[in-house]
Design an enzyme around this catalytic site. Structure first.
Site, PDB file in Angstrom:
ATOM      1  N   CYS A   2     -19.241  17.642 -29.606  1.00  0.00           N
ATOM      2  CA  CYS A   2     -18.166  17.693 -30.592  1.00  0.00           C
ATOM      3  C   CYS A   2     -18.494  18.843 -31.523  1.00  0.00           C
ATOM      4  O   CYS A   2     -19.411  18.749 -32.341  1.00  0.00           O
ATOM      5  CB  CYS A   2     -18.053  16.379 -31.354  1.00  0.00           C
ATOM      6  SG  CYS A   2     -16.747  16.411 -32.621  1.00  0.00           S
ATOM      7  N   GLU A 103     -11.642  20.160 -27.771  1.00  0.00           N
ATOM      8  CA  GLU A 103     -12.556  20.374 -26.652  1.00  0.00           C
ATOM      9  C   GLU A 103     -12.010  21.524 -25.818  1.00  0.00           C
ATOM     10  O   GLU A 103     -10.791  21.743 -25.760  1.00  0.00           O
ATOM     11  CB  GLU A 103     -12.691  19.098 -25.812  1.00  0.00           C
ATOM     12  CG  GLU A 103     -13.847  19.133 -24.830  1.00  0.00           C
ATOM     13  CD  GLU A 103     -15.148  19.520 -25.492  1.00  0.00           C
ATOM     14  OE1 GLU A 103     -15.570  20.695 -25.310  1.00  0.00           O
ATOM     15  OE2 GLU A 103     -15.732  18.694 -26.200  1.00  0.00           O
TER      16      GLU A 103
END
Length: 231
Positions: A2, A103
């Site tokens: 992340c 992402e």
């Protein structure tokens, strides 16, 4: 992994979600990156409160604060054992509010960013984190944070094999409780699970630069409304 997230949700929703007495005013942010200050909910002896922590955990024993740039994430499987994280995991757990996270996925030879978020634009996600208090030999004090990741679920796995741990409201108190010092008692919170009501969609490559920070970054790219993975 992340490495970038957004928080453009009304402040009142943050106050309600985390049962805070007050939430400091702050601008909406749509491209929060490592090394920047992030908001995090911590439990003090008196109450829950929102703090600003530097993203990139610096262990209290570190000789060089630059180690934080390598510590933006901690793996759920080893966070209770790694020397850099184990003390924070026992004593200093926190929740990082987010609207969603980004992402990147290889598509046709280039890195395409995706945004993973709730179908309800005002839902607040709570990312599991740990934080540390560091003081340099020169007296500089830095409070820093790492986001905990776990194995990706069915929604995220086509994009990446890791995802941030999202804590559901019923687990907030247990996760934040500093008296709960045995990591085994909160280990179930860190397991991979489905995310009902979440979806993932492509967004503009403008998010690649942390210098860009506006609501357009989380807008769905045109032409993919019928091709959006969801949980």
């Amino acid at each position: 992994m992340c490495g970038r997230f957004a928080l453009g949700i009304p402040r009142k929703r943050l106050q309600e979600r985390f049962e805070l007495a007050e939430v400091p005013q702050a601008p909406a942010r749509y491209n929060i990156a490592p090394g920047q200050l992030v908001e995090a909910v911590v439990q003090t002896p008196e109450r829950r409160e929102m703090r600003l922590l530097k993203w990139g955990l610096i262990p209290s024993w570190a000789k060089d604060k630059s180690i934080g740039y390598k510590m933006i994430n901690a793996r759920a499987e080893t966070v209770a054992e790694k020397p850099s994280f184990k003390t924070a995991m026992r004593r200093r757990r926190c929740l990082i509010p987010a609207q969603g996270f980004y992402e990147w996925h290889d598509e046709n030879g280039h890195r395409q960013p995706w945004f993973i978020t709730s179908r309800n634009p005002e839902d607040v996600l709570a990312l599991a984190g740990i934080w540390e208090h560091y003081e340099s030999q020169e007296g500089e004090i830095i409070e820093s944070v790492a986001i905990i990741t776990c194995q990706a679920n069915e929604l995220v796995s086509p994009l990446h094999d890791r995802m941030p741990v999202i804590v559901v409201p019923k687990d907030d108190a247990r996760w934040l409780d500093p008296k709960q010092s045995d990591p085994a008692q909160v280990a179930d919170i860190l397991t991979s699970r489905p995310w009902p009501g979440m979806l993932a969609y492509r967004v503009s490559t403008r998010v690649n630069s942390p210098k860009n920070d506006d609501s357009g970054l989380i807008e769905m790219m045109s032409g993919q409304q019928d091709d959006v993975p969801e949980n």
